[in-house]
Design a protein around this motif. Structure first.
Motif, PDB file in Angstrom:
ATOM      1  N   ARG A  26       8.716   5.257  -3.737  1.00  0.00           N
ATOM      2  CA  ARG A  26       7.845   4.149  -4.065  1.00  0.00           C
ATOM      3  C   ARG A  26       7.521   4.087  -5.332  1.00  0.00           C
ATOM      4  NH1 ARG A  26       2.957   2.716  -0.485  1.00  0.00           N
ATOM      5  NH2 ARG A  26       3.228   4.591   0.373  1.00  0.00           N
ATOM      6  N   SER A  43       1.424   0.079  -3.792  1.00  0.00           N
ATOM      7  CA  SER A  43       0.478  -0.602  -2.749  1.00  0.00           C
ATOM      8  C   SER A  43       0.074   0.235  -1.692  1.00  0.00           C
ATOM      9  CB  SER A  43       1.300  -1.618  -2.226  1.00  0.00           C
ATOM     10  OG  SER A  43       0.492  -2.286  -1.244  1.00  0.00           O
ATOM     11  N   LEU A  67       0.147   1.157   1.305  1.00  0.00           N
ATOM     12  CA  LEU A  67       0.887   0.407   2.322  1.00  0.00           C
ATOM     13  C   LEU A  67       0.035   0.960   3.813  1.00  0.00           C
ATOM     14  CD1 LEU A  67       4.648   0.881   1.489  1.00  0.00           C
ATOM     15  CD2 LEU A  67       3.365  -1.216   1.636  1.00  0.00           C
ATOM     16  N   ARG A  88      -2.948  -0.945   4.184  1.00  0.00           N
ATOM     17  CA  ARG A  88      -2.825  -2.087   4.626  1.00  0.00           C
ATOM     18  C   ARG A  88      -2.148  -2.245   5.973  1.00  0.00           C
ATOM     19  NH1 ARG A  88       1.220  -4.500   0.503  1.00  0.00           N
ATOM     20  NH2 ARG A  88       1.629  -6.184   2.181  1.00  0.00           N
ATOM     21  N   ILE A 123       5.159  -4.693   5.789  1.00  0.00           N
ATOM     22  CA  ILE A 123       4.705  -3.325   5.521  1.00  0.00           C
ATOM     23  C   ILE A 123       5.569  -2.472   6.202  1.00  0.00           C
ATOM     24  CG2 ILE A 123       3.011  -1.782   6.202  1.00  0.00           C
ATOM     25  CD1 ILE A 123       0.866  -3.950   5.631  1.00  0.00           C
ATOM     26  N   ARG A 125       9.136  -2.288   4.726  1.00  0.00           N
ATOM     27  CA  ARG A 125       8.752  -1.578   3.274  1.00  0.00           C
ATOM     28  C   ARG A 125       8.737  -0.077   3.632  1.00  0.00           C
ATOM     29  NH1 ARG A 125       4.814  -4.664  -1.075  1.00  0.00           N
ATOM     30  NH2 ARG A 125       6.134  -6.341  -1.292  1.00  0.00           N
TER      31      ARG A 125
END
Length: 111
Positions: free
Chosen positions: A15, A37, A39, A42, A99, A102
């Protein structure tokens, strides 16, 4: 054409470097190069709030159908709250799908 989530050898890119090739917008210079981010956080938040928002949407909708002419809150505010919960639930669902895509791309199991 090469997937932007993979390196030259076809292995998944971490990432920290996933956006260096095929960037949609050029860097402005104000954001950190290694910004990532969170992840997993989230994912947790979306997974927790999606069922709560769906339940809230359903409860407010049922309350709106049972509301009489003199009840407080009236039918209008309950319909509004149901719509807001529905929109937020849809947003949480879309975020959850992004999410998961990713995370799958990072693990290298994407197509």
């Amino acid at each position: 054409m090469r997937d932007e989530g993979t390196g030259q050898d076809g292995k998944p890119v971490s990432r920290a470097r996933s956006g260096t090739i095929g960037r949609r917008f050029p860097r402005t210079g104000t954001e950190p190069v290694t910004a990532r981010s969170p992840l997993r956080l989230r994912l947790l938040l979306a997974a927790v709030f999606l069922p709560l928002l769906v339940a809230g949407c359903a409860l407010f909708a049922v309350g709106a159908t049972d509301a009489g002419p003199g009840d407080s809150p009236g039918r209008g505010p309950l319909i509004l709250l149901s719509a807001v919960c529905g929109v937020l639930a849809l947003t949480a669902l879309l975020d959850l799908l992004v999410i998961l895509r990713r995370l799958r791309r990072e693990r290298g199991t994407a197509r």
